[in-house]
Design a protein around this motif. Structure first.
Motif, PDB file in Angstrom:
ATOM      1  N   GLY A   1      10.699   5.662 -17.853  1.00  0.00           N
ATOM      2  CA  GLY A   1      11.631   4.961 -16.966  1.00  0.00           C
ATOM      3  C   GLY A   1      11.316   5.209 -15.498  1.00  0.00           C
ATOM      4  N   MET A   2      10.990   6.443 -15.162  1.00  0.00           N
ATOM      5  CA  MET A   2      10.649   6.770 -13.775  1.00  0.00           C
ATOM      6  C   MET A   2       9.368   6.058 -13.358  1.00  0.00           C
ATOM      7  SD  MET A   2      12.844   8.490 -12.102  1.00  0.00           S
ATOM      8  CE  MET A   2      11.817   8.873 -10.698  1.00  0.00           C
ATOM      9  N   HIS A   3       8.404   5.999 -14.241  1.00  0.00           N
ATOM     10  CA  HIS A   3       7.163   5.310 -13.901  1.00  0.00           C
ATOM     11  C   HIS A   3       7.411   3.814 -13.698  1.00  0.00           C
ATOM     12  CE1 HIS A   3       4.770   8.876 -14.304  1.00  0.00           C
ATOM     13  NE2 HIS A   3       5.238   9.090 -15.517  1.00  0.00           N
ATOM     14  N   LEU A   4       8.309   3.240 -14.479  1.00  0.00           N
ATOM     15  CA  LEU A   4       8.648   1.836 -14.310  1.00  0.00           C
ATOM     16  C   LEU A   4       9.370   1.622 -12.976  1.00  0.00           C
ATOM     17  CD1 LEU A   4       8.582  -0.980 -15.476  1.00  0.00           C
ATOM     18  CD2 LEU A   4      10.624  -0.437 -16.800  1.00  0.00           C
ATOM     19  N   ILE A   5      10.267   2.516 -12.615  1.00  0.00           N
ATOM     20  CA  ILE A   5      10.957   2.431 -11.322  1.00  0.00           C
ATOM     21  C   ILE A   5       9.932   2.479 -10.187  1.00  0.00           C
ATOM     22  CG2 ILE A   5      12.506   3.644  -9.740  1.00  0.00           C
ATOM     23  CD1 ILE A   5      14.104   4.547 -12.268  1.00  0.00           C
ATOM     24  N   GLU A   6       8.976   3.384 -10.285  1.00  0.00           N
ATOM     25  CA  GLU A   6       7.937   3.508  -9.253  1.00  0.00           C
ATOM     26  C   GLU A   6       7.110   2.219  -9.166  1.00  0.00           C
ATOM     27  OE1 GLU A   6       7.237   5.927  -7.106  1.00  0.00           O
ATOM     28  OE2 GLU A   6       7.923   7.827  -7.949  1.00  0.00           O
ATOM     29  N   ARG A   7       6.800   1.610 -10.294  1.00  0.00           N
ATOM     30  CA  ARG A   7       6.039   0.356 -10.294  1.00  0.00           C
ATOM     31  C   ARG A   7       6.841  -0.772  -9.654  1.00  0.00           C
ATOM     32  NH1 ARG A   7       4.401  -1.424 -15.822  1.00  0.00           N
ATOM     33  NH2 ARG A   7       3.481  -3.105 -14.610  1.00  0.00           N
ATOM     34  N   ILE A   8       8.138  -0.820  -9.946  1.00  0.00           N
ATOM     35  CA  ILE A   8       9.001  -1.842  -9.351  1.00  0.00           C
ATOM     36  C   ILE A   8       9.038  -1.661  -7.833  1.00  0.00           C
ATOM     37  CG2 ILE A   8      11.386  -2.650  -9.146  1.00  0.00           C
ATOM     38  CD1 ILE A   8      11.661  -1.924 -12.196  1.00  0.00           C
ATOM     39  N   LYS A   9       9.194  -0.432  -7.382  1.00  0.00           N
ATOM     40  CA  LYS A   9       9.231  -0.162  -5.939  1.00  0.00           C
ATOM     41  C   LYS A   9       7.920  -0.592  -5.283  1.00  0.00           C
ATOM     42  CE  LYS A   9       9.933   3.355  -2.459  1.00  0.00           C
ATOM     43  NZ  LYS A   9       9.364   4.585  -2.043  1.00  0.00           N
ATOM     44  N   ALA A  10       6.798  -0.226  -5.879  1.00  0.00           N
ATOM     45  CA  ALA A  10       5.491  -0.594  -5.326  1.00  0.00           C
ATOM     46  C   ALA A  10       5.345  -2.115  -5.246  1.00  0.00           C
ATOM     47  CB  ALA A  10       4.376   0.014  -6.164  1.00  0.00           C
ATOM     48  N   LYS A  11       5.794  -2.806  -6.268  1.00  0.00           N
ATOM     49  CA  LYS A  11       5.723  -4.273  -6.283  1.00  0.00           C
ATOM     50  C   LYS A  11       6.573  -4.856  -5.164  1.00  0.00           C
ATOM     51  CE  LYS A  11       5.203  -8.454  -8.187  1.00  0.00           C
ATOM     52  NZ  LYS A  11       3.984  -9.140  -8.482  1.00  0.00           N
ATOM     53  N   LEU A  12       7.795  -4.361  -5.002  1.00  0.00           N
ATOM     54  CA  LEU A  12       8.679  -4.854  -3.954  1.00  0.00           C
ATOM     55  C   LEU A  12       8.124  -4.551  -2.570  1.00  0.00           C
ATOM     56  CD1 LEU A  12      12.157  -3.974  -5.477  1.00  0.00           C
ATOM     57  CD2 LEU A  12      11.096  -6.230  -5.315  1.00  0.00           C
ATOM     58  N   GLU A  13       7.568  -3.378  -2.379  1.00  0.00           N
ATOM     59  CA  GLU A  13       6.972  -3.038  -1.090  1.00  0.00           C
ATOM     60  C   GLU A  13       5.772  -3.927  -0.804  1.00  0.00           C
ATOM     61  OE1 GLU A  13       6.319   1.160  -1.725  1.00  0.00           O
ATOM     62  OE2 GLU A  13       7.955   1.657  -0.373  1.00  0.00           O
ATOM     63  N   GLY A  14       4.979  -4.221  -1.817  1.00  0.00           N
ATOM     64  CA  GLY A  14       3.834  -5.103  -1.659  1.00  0.00           C
ATOM     65  C   GLY A  14       4.254  -6.518  -1.284  1.00  0.00           C
ATOM     66  N   GLU A  15       5.324  -7.005  -1.902  1.00  0.00           N
ATOM     67  CA  GLU A  15       5.824  -8.341  -1.584  1.00  0.00           C
ATOM     68  C   GLU A  15       6.379  -8.388  -0.182  1.00  0.00           C
ATOM     69  OE1 GLU A  15       8.549  -9.476  -4.647  1.00  0.00           O
ATOM     70  OE2 GLU A  15       6.953  -9.881  -6.069  1.00  0.00           O
ATOM     71  N   ASN A  16       7.083  -7.321   0.242  1.00  0.00           N
ATOM     72  CA  ASN A  16       7.663  -7.289   1.588  1.00  0.00           C
ATOM     73  C   ASN A  16       6.572  -7.303   2.649  1.00  0.00           C
ATOM     74  OD1 ASN A  16      10.221  -7.271   0.567  1.00  0.00           O
ATOM     75  ND2 ASN A  16      10.508  -5.077   0.728  1.00  0.00           N
ATOM     76  N   THR A  17       5.530  -6.501   2.456  1.00  0.00           N
ATOM     77  CA  THR A  17       4.469  -6.450   3.461  1.00  0.00           C
ATOM     78  C   THR A  17       3.631  -7.722   3.434  1.00  0.00           C
ATOM     79  OG1 THR A  17       3.025  -5.236   1.937  1.00  0.00           O
ATOM     80  CG2 THR A  17       4.300  -3.941   3.487  1.00  0.00           C
ATOM     81  N   ALA A  18       3.482  -8.340   2.266  1.00  0.00           N
ATOM     82  CA  ALA A  18       2.720  -9.587   2.194  1.00  0.00           C
ATOM     83  C   ALA A  18       3.443 -10.713   2.935  1.00  0.00           C
ATOM     84  CB  ALA A  18       2.483  -9.981   0.736  1.00  0.00           C
ATOM     85  N   GLY A  19       4.762 -10.693   2.894  1.00  0.00           N
ATOM     86  CA  GLY A  19       5.541 -11.731   3.569  1.00  0.00           C
ATOM     87  C   GLY A  19       5.624 -11.552   5.064  1.00  0.00           C
ATOM     88  N   GLU A  20       5.275 -10.372   5.585  1.00  0.00           N
ATOM     89  CA  GLU A  20       5.397 -10.103   7.008  1.00  0.00           C
ATOM     90  C   GLU A  20       4.134 -10.476   7.781  1.00  0.00           C
ATOM     91  OE1 GLU A  20       8.249  -6.232   6.242  1.00  0.00           O
ATOM     92  OE2 GLU A  20       6.350  -5.972   7.265  1.00  0.00           O
ATOM     93  N   ALA A  21       3.053 -10.766   7.106  1.00  0.00           N
ATOM     94  CA  ALA A  21       1.756 -11.002   7.787  1.00  0.00           C
ATOM     95  C   ALA A  21       1.731 -12.285   8.567  1.00  0.00           C
ATOM     96  CB  ALA A  21       0.638 -11.016   6.758  1.00  0.00           C
TER      97      ALA A  21
END
Length: 83
Positions: free
Chosen positions: A63-83
């Motif tokens: 569960g913790m590893h899945l939470i970490e993957r979700i966070k990484a995905k969301l952070e990646g989407e946020n930074t991709a949208g800011e470019a």
């Protein structure tokens, strides 16, 4: 992300939960090609319930590893949208 055999402290779980509590979350999330989460908030609530119980057991950290993957995905989407 932590190594597979490392455990989390309660504070690390609380800090991760705080990050999600302060984030703007989409209703659903396509985590990867094979993993679609239709209700992200509900899924995270359940994963954190599990995480607070199992965070010190290296064999039960899925569960913790899945939470970490979700966070990484969301952070990646946020930074991709800011470019």
């Amino acid at each position: 992300m932590k190594k597979i055999d490392e455990v989390y402290t309660k504070k690390e779980v609380e800090d991760l939960k705080a990050w999600f509590d302060n984030a703007t979350l989409p209703k659903s999330l396509q985590l990867d090609k094979a993993t679609f989460i239709p209700n992200l908030k509900d899924t995270l609530d359940r994963l954190f319930q599990q995480a607070f119980i199992t965070h010190e057991n290296a064999k039960l950290l899925g569960g913790m590893h899945l939470i970490e993957r979700i966070k990484a995905k969301l952070e990646g989407e946020n930074t991709a949208g800011e470019a």
